[in-house]
Design a protein around this motif. Structure first.
Motif, PDB file in Angstrom:
ATOM      1  N   ILE A 164     -10.391  -1.573  -9.135  1.00 55.87           N
ATOM      2  CA  ILE A 164     -10.459  -1.124  -7.744  1.00 55.87           C
ATOM      3  C   ILE A 164     -10.040  -2.251  -6.811  1.00 55.87           C
ATOM      4  O   ILE A 164      -9.272  -2.034  -5.868  1.00 55.87           O
ATOM      5  N   ARG A 165     -10.511  -3.459  -7.058  1.00 60.62           N
ATOM      6  CA  ARG A 165     -10.132  -4.595  -6.203  1.00 60.62           C
ATOM      7  C   ARG A 165      -8.631  -4.864  -6.271  1.00 60.62           C
ATOM      8  O   ARG A 165      -8.000  -5.144  -5.255  1.00 60.62           O
ATOM      9  N   LYS A 166      -8.052  -4.761  -7.468  1.00 62.90           N
ATOM     10  CA  LYS A 166      -6.617  -4.961  -7.638  1.00 62.90           C
ATOM     11  C   LYS A 166      -5.846  -3.891  -6.862  1.00 62.90           C
ATOM     12  O   LYS A 166      -4.890  -4.211  -6.139  1.00 62.90           O
ATOM     13  N   LEU A 167      -6.258  -2.643  -6.991  1.00 64.29           N
ATOM     14  CA  LEU A 167      -5.574  -1.556  -6.282  1.00 64.29           C
ATOM     15  C   LEU A 167      -5.723  -1.680  -4.774  1.00 64.29           C
ATOM     16  O   LEU A 167      -4.758  -1.473  -4.026  1.00 64.29           O
ATOM     17  N   ARG A 168      -6.924  -2.040  -4.329  1.00 67.29           N
ATOM     18  CA  ARG A 168      -7.135  -2.221  -2.885  1.00 67.29           C
ATOM     19  C   ARG A 168      -6.262  -3.347  -2.351  1.00 67.29           C
ATOM     20  O   ARG A 168      -5.697  -3.238  -1.257  1.00 67.29           O
ATOM     21  N   ALA A 169      -6.132  -4.431  -3.091  1.00 71.91           N
ATOM     22  CA  ALA A 169      -5.279  -5.543  -2.651  1.00 71.91           C
ATOM     23  C   ALA A 169      -3.826  -5.083  -2.527  1.00 71.91           C
ATOM     24  O   ALA A 169      -3.130  -5.450  -1.576  1.00 71.91           O
ATOM     25  N   GLY A 170      -3.367  -4.272  -3.473  1.00 73.93           N
ATOM     26  CA  GLY A 170      -2.006  -3.756  -3.411  1.00 73.93           C
ATOM     27  C   GLY A 170      -1.782  -2.838  -2.228  1.00 73.93           C
ATOM     28  O   GLY A 170      -0.760  -2.924  -1.546  1.00 73.93           O
TER      29      GLY A 170
ATOM     30  N   ARG B 261      -3.518  -2.864   0.555  1.00 74.30           N
ATOM     31  CA  ARG B 261      -3.583  -3.679   1.770  1.00 74.30           C
ATOM     32  C   ARG B 261      -2.284  -4.442   1.999  1.00 74.30           C
ATOM     33  O   ARG B 261      -1.812  -4.547   3.143  1.00 74.30           O
ATOM     34  N   ALA B 262      -1.709  -4.989   0.946  1.00 72.87           N
ATOM     35  CA  ALA B 262      -0.444  -5.711   1.091  1.00 72.87           C
ATOM     36  C   ALA B 262       0.640  -4.781   1.622  1.00 72.87           C
ATOM     37  O   ALA B 262       1.428  -5.150   2.497  1.00 72.87           O
ATOM     38  N   HIS B 263       0.674  -3.558   1.111  1.00 71.21           N
ATOM     39  CA  HIS B 263       1.663  -2.586   1.585  1.00 71.21           C
ATOM     40  C   HIS B 263       1.361  -2.177   3.027  1.00 71.21           C
ATOM     41  O   HIS B 263       2.264  -2.129   3.873  1.00 71.21           O
ATOM     42  N   ARG B 264       0.112  -1.924   3.324  1.00 73.50           N
ATOM     43  CA  ARG B 264      -0.299  -1.528   4.678  1.00 73.50           C
ATOM     44  C   ARG B 264       0.026  -2.620   5.694  1.00 73.50           C
ATOM     45  O   ARG B 264       0.432  -2.331   6.819  1.00 73.50           O
ATOM     46  N   ASP B 265      -0.133  -3.870   5.302  1.00 76.35           N
ATOM     47  CA  ASP B 265       0.029  -4.982   6.233  1.00 76.35           C
ATOM     48  C   ASP B 265       1.475  -5.456   6.352  1.00 76.35           C
ATOM     49  O   ASP B 265       1.748  -6.400   7.087  1.00 76.35           O
TER      50      ASP B 265
ATOM     51  N   LEU C 132       3.922  -2.473  -5.779  1.00 81.58           N
ATOM     52  CA  LEU C 132       2.823  -1.531  -5.541  1.00 81.58           C
ATOM     53  C   LEU C 132       2.703  -0.567  -6.705  1.00 81.58           C
ATOM     54  O   LEU C 132       1.611  -0.304  -7.205  1.00 81.58           O
ATOM     55  N   TRP C 133       3.825  -0.028  -7.179  1.00 82.67           N
ATOM     56  CA  TRP C 133       3.805   0.912  -8.298  1.00 82.67           C
ATOM     57  C   TRP C 133       3.468   0.226  -9.605  1.00 82.67           C
ATOM     58  O   TRP C 133       2.962   0.863 -10.526  1.00 82.67           O
TER      59      TRP C 133
END
Length: 91
Positions: free
Chosen positions: A17-23, A25-29, A42-43
């Motif tokens: 979950i932390r790995k996916l959230r970081a990905g 967030r990186a895309h969102r930011d 991301l994929w």
């Protein structure tokens, strides 16, 4: 498709979950010209591969899509700061 999750421990699931959230967030930011880039990292957070490369539109259709995407940002984020920075390289 997500059967790998069934065998994970609580700690492994939290790590995933932390790995996916970081990905996400990186895309969102992403900002500026980085908004326009292909984001395979991301994929790559998924355990399976996509299996085939993306279908890339021809230049005229691609450019119309870029313009439509940029116009959608005006509609969805009308108060966003604007930049005069020119494109200067890849991601």
């Amino acid at each position: 498709m997500d059967h790998d999750l069934d065998a994970m421990t609580r700690e492994q699931l939290i790590s995933e979950i932390r790995k996916l959230r970081a990905g996400v967030r990186a895309h969102r930011d992403a900002t500026g010209h980085d908004l326009c880039w292909h984001h395979p990292q991301l994929w790559d957070l998924l355990p399976e591969q996509a299996g085939k490369p993306p279908i890339v539109p021809a230049w005229p259709q691609f450019m119309r899509g870029c313009i439509a995407y940029r116009a959608s940002l005006d509609a969805q984020c009308p108060g966003a700061a604007r930049s005069e920075q020119e494109y200067g390289g890849g991601p």
